[in-house]
Structures are given as structure tokens and as C-alpha cells.
Design a protein around this motif. Structure first.
Motif, PDB file in Angstrom:
ATOM      1  N   ARG A  75       0.829  -1.195   0.000  1.00 14.33           N
ATOM      2  CA  ARG A  75       0.000   0.000   0.000  1.00 14.33           C
ATOM      3  C   ARG A  75       0.867   1.250   0.000  1.00 14.33           C
ATOM      4  N   PHE A 107       1.029   3.882  -3.083  1.00 10.67           N
ATOM      5  CA  PHE A 107       0.678   5.300  -2.916  1.00 10.67           C
ATOM      6  C   PHE A 107       1.843   6.179  -3.345  1.00 10.67           C
ATOM      7  N   PHE A 149      -2.408   9.691  -7.946  1.00 15.76           N
ATOM      8  CA  PHE A 149      -3.026   9.448  -6.654  1.00 15.76           C
ATOM      9  C   PHE A 149      -4.229  10.365  -6.429  1.00 15.76           C
ATOM     10  N   GLU A 196      -9.092  11.606 -10.306  1.00 13.14           N
ATOM     11  CA  GLU A 196     -10.219  10.665 -10.297  1.00 13.14           C
ATOM     12  C   GLU A 196     -10.622  10.256 -11.689  1.00 13.14           C
ATOM     13  N   GLU A 231      -5.805   6.079   3.499  1.00  7.27           N
ATOM     14  CA  GLU A 231      -6.409   4.821   3.097  1.00  7.27           C
ATOM     15  C   GLU A 231      -7.374   5.129   1.964  1.00  7.27           C
ATOM     16  N   VAL A 232      -7.303   4.354   0.899  1.00 10.09           N
ATOM     17  CA  VAL A 232      -8.265   4.499  -0.186  1.00 10.09           C
ATOM     18  C   VAL A 232      -9.034   3.201  -0.250  1.00 10.09           C
ATOM     19  N   SER A 253     -12.760  12.170   1.619  1.00  7.60           N
ATOM     20  CA  SER A 253     -13.266  12.654   0.347  1.00  7.60           C
ATOM     21  C   SER A 253     -13.870  11.492  -0.419  1.00  7.60           C
ATOM     22  N   MET A 254     -14.968  11.779  -1.087  1.00 11.04           N
ATOM     23  CA  MET A 254     -15.733  10.731  -1.735  1.00 11.04           C
ATOM     24  C   MET A 254     -15.493  10.805  -3.227  1.00 11.04           C
ATOM     25  N   LEU A 286     -15.833   5.046  -3.997  1.00 13.04           N
ATOM     26  CA  LEU A 286     -14.410   5.065  -3.687  1.00 13.04           C
ATOM     27  C   LEU A 286     -14.190   6.189  -2.681  1.00 13.04           C
ATOM     28  N   ARG A 323     -11.681   8.154   0.173  1.00 15.91           N
ATOM     29  CA  ARG A 323     -10.309   8.315   0.643  1.00 15.91           C
ATOM     30  C   ARG A 323     -10.378   8.930   2.029  1.00 15.91           C
TER      31      ARG A 323
END
Lengths: 158, 659
Positions: free
Chosen positions: A48, A52, A69, A72, B512-513, B592-593, B603, B605
Motif C-alpha cells: 500500500r 501510494f 493518486f 479521479e 487509506e483508499v 473525500s468521496m 471510492l 479516501r
């Protein structure tokens, strides 16, 4: 000049240099530990963290100026998937970045690779640094060092 | 009708600024006091014309006059009134009008508070140079970015929307702060040019310049910090600094302005480093223009590019070449006349400040190089490369560490000359800070060299500040001096706090995602995030899908909620994600969405960002210190170093009035 050298000498006495070196090595070793994550079986945590890290160093090909990262867009999500897939296969960070560069070109890399065309990016700041610091110190020393009259009624620490 | 009046007022203002740039200068040249005395009425008329133009634009916005192209492009009937007002400076044309009006306002303040018995020629020249800059900007606005252009005869019934990202409190505050900063730099530039024209730059001039430089720096600090806060909260990726070219465009002038503030203090106090001060004033203004060019021309790709138009770039570039080129040429020919008394020892506070200023300039030039290297590279080789955060961190952080070493050491040394034996205490403190930093660093599992040097800088700064305050208390000094000293301490403490927050949040952040849907949860850094449900929220300008996320601590008690949203804007259908932040002094929990993955899951974060708020608290400390120095530390001790003692009372009163 001499007081300056004496001061340097005092500051870098063998004992203090030794202490500083030991401490520096002590704290730097953690970096080398994390760099050494290039072994082939990553634990989930390592995967992880490394994933990242890679995604943050690569630029999303579809958005204005965001890392993979942060982005979107669909392609960014796919590429993030790719990164983790390759980590599952046990590839190292460098291999993954090389793959991405081969596929999308130098543009995807936020940390430009070091070659003749990008050398100036590092040489100019370093050159400027040494040039101005040495020049500045030389300039100060060159000033006529007549004894400076201090205003006695003044607080020189103000 | 109203837009035409505004347009006309703008043209009148441009003409008046041209007169103001020429007539007093001709008067000075011909030694004609009558001509010179025009400076006050003309500048008063000029500011009235500018204010009138802005009011006309505001009326067009508020009355939804969509026949005005600028209004139609950035406002609509749905937009809340205060965003309509903020939209005046929300985009290119209006922001240029705002900027030039602010320069005019400053000019008028200088013109009306200036006292005839002080160095008259210097002030007249400063005002004229400011007017020349205003004239250049006004022509630029009139010919390439006129906010009063009409869409006739087929004007739209409804306007387009203000960019959704801009519909935020940030828009109301952030751009004006930056522009006021740039305006302050413009005043410094004008004063530097005026000093070069008059072939002399005295300590009095520097003292007059000091509050302007400090105010410019305060505004720039605020602009940068607020911009960072805005991006952190609004853009939905949780970054507070991304080294984006547009962020750098305002950060580079800040670095140079910081150097300018220190240099101007040295010049005002000792008459030292005069040429450096003048050069920095010219450089800071040039870099702020260059930044504007970069941002407004769209030659770089940026997440913050809201008002890019390549055709305008050339005009700004022309202004840049014109102003900076002529100022630098003037500097090259006149610098030899500027006499300064640069006598100080290597081991002294003066030399450390000088080296620090040089380092700040190097940092600024390095960031400049990194930001615009891809453009140069593309032009030469045709290959596109990116220069991003990893590069900037590797260049900037070492310089910052060196700067903080100097920042800590300088207040411990005497001005002018100190002896090497006084370096014992600092050396000892450095040792302590290294040990402390190593201990703290190694007590965290994320320990690494970056964190170590960050911690070392902070511990060093704090320790040296404490010792410096003790040292200061042991010596007598005047009230102004004491105030100024503590203002310096607060500003430096602000830097230390910001460095601390920066290194803590970059190194101890946990992220964390994951995909999350209703009633799912995840634990991060001791906090449990539970996705309770989603709900539709609707405001004036957008519909949003909001996730309600409960945050619980280790004892399963609820500490708060975070509400990330996916916003869809009504007017243009644009989608944005707004982060939900649960914020406390010690940490931010940031959710955050992202995209919808299936019927119920998104998803998401989540991040734990320790100390992140202290970044902005640090900036506020710096700003407060700056404001305090300007208000409370006026030059009552001017008599001590003043070359013309008789004028002291008057000059200090003048400075009070202008600062």
C-alpha cells in the motif's frame, strides 16, 4: 579571518563531529530501510505504502496537473490498478515507473529523470548556491575591516 | 448606459494616470513648483474615476445585465449576491481592474499623506512611477481585457456560471489579498525607481519604504496561506501545497518579498545593502508580473488555471519587459551613484541576514527554474516533461533548512560585529536540537531523514528564539526596539510553527483508499470511520450527494462527523467533490468521496492529517507580527541614525501617517 577559522575549529571538534555523524547515520538508516523495499514479496502494508508513493510521483495523463493518486479520471484509476497489479507480481518501484514512462513518455514523471537535457535543473540551483554563498562571504570579508564603532548606548541584541 | 459610463471612466482614469506620470516629472525637470503641485488633484481625480468604474461593474453584476460579456460569462440570476460582488475580481478582466484600482488607491494615500517638507522629489517621482505603471495596466485593460465589452444586439437572457470551484469564501478573500501584496510590491518598485532617478537612496527613504514592504509581505503571506487553505478544503484531494506552477507564481514573489523586508530593515538601520534592497524591490515586482503572465496566459498546465487566455499573455509580457527592462536598465546605469556604508564583520547579525537574503533569492530562482523549465524544454526539444513535487522538495527543503539555521543564529549575534567566542552557545544549542530531533524522530515508526531535518530546524529555531529573548531582556533597549524585537520573534516563531506542521503532516500522515458503502467502517490511526448513509442535499447553485460519516475514537464514542459531497452544479452540470473535514487543533480527519463503484459503494479516501492546521496558524502569526510592526513600531528612534536631525519629528509623523 583567524577568529572565523578558530570558530569553525571549535564547532567541528572531533567529539561533536562524531556525535553528529552517529546521529545522522542513525536517522538516515531508516530511509535506506524503506528504500530497500525492493524485495520481491511485499507485505500488504508495504504494498500500500509503495503503491501510494508511486502514484504520487506520477502525473495523471488526462487531467491538468494532478498526480495519479489525486486524480479521479478513469485512466488514473486504471493506472493505479496497474501499479498494484505489478506490485502483486513483485515488481520494484523503479520497474513500474520505467514501464509507465515507456508507455506514456517522460511527461508522466514528476521527478524528471537525470539526463543531459535536464541536468540544468540541478546544476543551476547548486551552481547559484555556491556562487552566491562564496561570493557573498568573499564580499563581506573584502570590506575594509576598520574597527567598527558600536553605539555604546545601544542594545546590540535588539 | 451604466457599462458605458464605467468604460468611459476607465478611459478617463487611464488618461489621468498618463498626466500624473508626466506633469509632475516635467515640473521637477523644469523646477516648476506649480506644475508639481498638480500631483494631488490629478491623483484624487484618478482614484475617483477608478472607483466609479468598479461601481459601474458592480451595478452591472447586481442588476444581471447580461449584455455585458463579463457579467454574462461569470454570473447568472441564481448566483448569491455576495458571489456576484466577488465575481468582480473572480476572473481576469475584473481582477485586473481591481488590481489597478488598488495601485491607484495606494498612490492616492501616498499623495495625500505625504508631507511637503520631507524629500519632496523622491515622493513626486514615486507617485509618477506608480502612475506610469497604472497607465500601462489601464491601457492593457482597455485594449485586451475590457470588462465593459457588450454583447449586442444578441445578448443572452441568462448568464453562464461562475466557475463552481470559485464559489467559496476563498474567492472573496484570496485574490484580493494577493493583489494587495502585489500592489505593495509595486509601491516598493516605484520607490526604488524613484531613488535611482534621484541618484540617492538614504536611510530615510528605506525607512519610508519599510512599512510598505512589510505590508506587501503580510498580504502575500496571507494570500499564499489562504490559497493553500482553500485548495486543501475545496479541491478535494487533501493537499496543502502541490508546487503547481500557479501556486509557485505567487510563492516566488513571497520569497523575494521576504528578502526585501530583511534587506530594507538593514538599509533603514545602518544604510547597508542599499543596492541589494533596490534590486530586490525591482525583482519582486518583476516576478509578480511574470507570475501574472504565467497564470493568465495559460502557457502552463495547472489545476488552478481559471482565467487563462493565450492572447493576453503577450500584452502582459510586453508590460513586464517594458517596466522591468527599463527599471533594470536604470539600475545598471545609476547603481554606481548609490553610496552605501557596508562595513560589517563576517561574524555579525548583518552578514547572516545578507546571506539569508541571498539564500532566499536562490530559493526563489530555483523554484522559478523548476516551474518554467518544462516550457523552455518543450520549446527547445519538442518533448514534454513534468517537474513536480519530488523535484521541488529535493531542492527547496535543504535551502529551507539552511535558512532556518541562519534564522536561529542571527538573533543571537550582535549587529555589526561579534566575537567568535559568542558562537559557543549557538553551537551548544545546535547540538541539543540535533539530539532532540533524533530522539523524537526515532520514536516514530515513520522516522526518516526528511522528518529529522524538519524537526531539527524547528527545535533549533525555538531554542534559539528563547535564548535570544533572554539575551534581549538582559540588555536595556527602547520600547520601540523591544516591540520590534518581539515582532521579529513572533514572525520567526510563525515560520517555525509552519515548518513543524509541514514536516509533521508530510511524514506522519496516514491514508487509506477504499470502497465504502452504507454501514461499512474502517479504522485509521486509532479512529473508526463509519459510513452511515448518503443523502441528497441541495443549495442555490448545486445538488449534492452527501455521505454522513461518523468518526469514533478508540473508546467507541462518537467524536464528530465528516460530510464529504459529490456536487453537481445546476447551471453547467459540472461535477466536483468537496471533502468532509473533521478538524481539531491537533489533527484533521479528512474524508473525500470519489467515483461511485456500484449501487451503494463509493471510492472513499480517508486520511489522518496531524497538525495540519498549524500551517495556517504559523502564517497568521507571521501576518500578525508584520501588522504589529507596521502599527506599533513606528520609527520614534529615527533621530539616532538620521542624517538630518532637524526633520526628525516631521518625518516620524509622516511615517506614522503613511504606515
Amino acid at each position: 579571518m583567524t577568529p572565523f577559522y578558530r570558530m569553525l575549529h571549535r564547532m567541528f571538534s572531533p567529539i561533536s563531529v562524531a556525535i553528529i555523524t552517529v546521529l545522522l547515520i542513525f536517522s538516515v538508516q531508516n530511509v535506506t530501510a524503506s528504500e530497500a523495499l525492493s524485495h520481491r514479496n511485499y507485505s500488504a502494508d508495504e504494498k500500500r505504502q509503495l503503491g501510494f508513493e508511486i502514484a504520487q510521483e506520477l502525473r495523471c495523463p488526462a487531467s491538468d496537473n494532478r498526480s495519479l493518486f489525486d486524480s479521479e479520471t478513469q485512466i488514473a484509476n486504471e493506472l493505479k490498478g496497474h501499479i498494484f497489479q505489478k506490485l502483486d507480481q513483485g515488481q520494484s518501484k523503479q520497474e513500474i515507473i520505467d514501464f509507465m514512462v515507456a508507455r506514456f513518455g517522460e511527461r508522466i514523471r514528476y521527478q524528471p529523470s537525470l539526463h543531459s537535457g535536464t541536468l540544468a535543473l540541478w546544476l543551476i540551483p547548486i551552481g547559484l548556491f555556491f556562487f552566491t554563498i562564496i561570493g557573498g562571504i568573499a564580499w563581506i570579508i573584502k570590506q575594509p575591516q576598520t574597527p567598527i564603532k558600536l553605539h555604546l548606548n545601544e542594545n546590540e541584541y535588539e | 448606459m451604466i457599462p458605458e459610463i464605467g468604460h468611459l471612466l476607465l478611459i478617463i482614469a487611464a488618461a489621468l494616470s498618463l498626466l500624473l506620470a508626466v506633469i509632475p516629472m516635467v515640473g521637477l525637470y523644469k523646477r516648476n513648483a506649480y506644475l508639481i503641485s498638480y500631483y494631488r488633484p490629478i491623483s484624487n481625480m484618478m482614484i475617483s474615476a477608478f472607483l466609479g468604474a468598479i461601481i459601474c461593474l458592480a451595478i452591472s453584476f447586481i442588476s444581471n445585465d447580461f449584455s455585458v460579456a463579463y457579467v454574462a460569462d461569470h454570473s447568472n440570476t441564481q448566483l448569491a449576491t455576495f458571489y456576484k460582488v466577488a465575481a468582480i475580481w473572480g476572473s481576469h478582466e475584473g481582477s485586473m481592474l481591481f488590481w489597478v484600482s488598488a495601485i491607484a488607491l495606494w498612490t492616492v494615500i501616498i499623495a495625500n499623506t505625504h508631507n511637503n517638507e520631507a524629500d519632496h522629489a523622491f515622493f513626486i517621482r514615486t507617485i509618477s512611477v506608480l502612475a506610469a505603471v497604472i497607465c500601462g495596466f489601464s491601457l492593457f485593460i482597455i485594449f485586451t481585457s475590457n470588462p465593459f465589452v457588450r454583447l449586442l444586439p444578441n445578448f443572452p437572457i441568462e448568464g453562464r456560471d461562475l466557475n463552481p470551484i470559485l464559489q467559496n469564501i476563498g474567492l472573496i478573500i484570496h485574490p484580493p489579498l494577493l493583489f494587495l501584496g502585489y500592489v505593495g510590491l509595486t509601491v516598493c518598485f516605484a520607490a526604488a525607481v524613484a531613488a535611482l532617478m534621484g541618484k540617492q537612496f538614504t536611510q530615510q527613504h528605506a525607512r519610508y519604504l519599510r512599512p510598505w514592504a512589510i505590508l506587501a509581505w503580510v498580504f502575500l503571506t496571507g494570500g499564499n496561506a489562504f490559497g493553500s487553505w482553500w485548495a486543501y478544503n475545496e479541491l478535494g484531494w487533501g493537499g496543502w501545497w502541490f508546487w503547481d506552477p500557479v501556486e509557485n507564481a505567487s510563492f516566488i514573489p513571497w520569497l523575494v518579498a521576504t528578502a526585501l523586508v530583511h534587506s530594507v530593515v538593514m538599509t533603514g538601520r545602518f544604510g547597508q545593502c542599499k543596492k541589494l534592497t533596490l534590486f530586490l524591490a525591482i525583482l519582486a515586482f518583476s516576478l509578480s508580473l511574470l507570475g501574472t503572465f504565467i497564470v493568465r496566459s495559460g502557457v502552463v498546465q495547472s489545476v488552478h488555471a481559471f482565467a487563462a487566455d493565450p492572447t493576453r499573455g503577450m500584452s502582459i509580457l510586453l508590460l513586464l519587459v517594458l517596466f522591468s527592462g527599463s527599471a533594470l536598465a536604470l539600475f545598471a546605469t545609476r547603481a554606481q551613484y548609490i553610496q552605501s556604508t557596508d562595513k560589517f564583520a563576517l561574524i555579525s547579525r548583518n552578514s547572516l541576514i545578507l546571506i539569508g537574503n541571498l539564500l532566499l533569492v536562490i530559493a526563489a530562482l530555483s523554484v522559478l527554474l523548476g516551474s518554467y523549465y518544462p516550457i523552455i524544454y518543450r520549446v527547445i526539444t519538442g518533448v514534454t516533461i513534468s517537474v513536480g513535487a519530488p523535484y521541488f522538495n529535493s531542492i527547496f527543503v535543504p535551502i529551507l533548512v539552511l535558512l532556518s539555521l541562519l534564522m536561529g543564529l542571527a538573533p543571537l549575534l550582535r549587529w555589526q560585529q561579534d566575537s567568535a567566542k559568542n558562537l559557543k552557545v549557538p553551537a551548544f544549542l545546535l547540538g541539543i536540537s540535533i539530539v532532540l530531533a533524533a530522539i523524537i524522530n526515532n520514536s516514530f515508526e515513520q522516522a526518516n531523514a526528511w522528518f529529522f531535518i524538519g524537526l531539527m530546524s524547528v527545535t533549533w529555531l525555538v531554542l534559539t528564539l528563547i535564548i535570544a529573548m533572554i539575551q534581549h531582556q538582559l540588555h536595556t533597549s527602547s520600547i520601540t526596539q523591544t516591540r520590534r524585537f518581539y515582532a521579529m520573534c513572533v514572525a520567526h516563531l510563525g515560520v517555525a510553527v509552519a515548518i513543524f506542521a509541514g514536516s509533521v503532516v508530510s511524514n506522519l500522515e496516514q491514508e487509506e483508499v477504499l470502497s465504502m458503502g452504507p454501514n461499512q467502517g474502517r479504522t485509521l490511526a486509532g479512529y473508526t470511520f463509519v459510513f452511515e448513509n448518503t443523502q441528497q442535499v441541495s443549495t442555490n447553485s448545486y445538488d449534492a450527494l452527501q455521505a454522513n460519516i461518523r468518526i469514533m475514537d478508540e473508546e467507541e464514542t462518537t467524536v464528530g462527523y465528516a460530510y464529504p459531497q459529490r456536487q453537481t452544479f445546476k447551471t453547467n452540470g459540472m461535477q466536483m467533490s468537496a471533502a468532509g473535514v473533521y478538524s481539531t487543533l491537533g489533527k484533521d480527519l479528512y474524508v473525500s468521496m470519489g467515483n461511485q463503484l456500484n449501487d451503494t459503494e463509493y471510492l472513499v479516501r480517508i486520511s489522518y492529517k496531524p497538525m495540519v492546521n498549524w500551517l495556517w496558524i504559523g502564517a497568521i502569526l507571521m501576518m500578525l507580527a508584520g501588522v504589529w510592526v507596521v502599527i506599533a513600531c513606528r520609527d520614534s528612534t529615527a533621530s539616532k541614525h538620521s542624517p538630518c536631525r532637524t526633520n526628525d519629528q516631521k518625518t516620524s509623523r509622516l511615517e506614522e501617517a503613511t504606515s
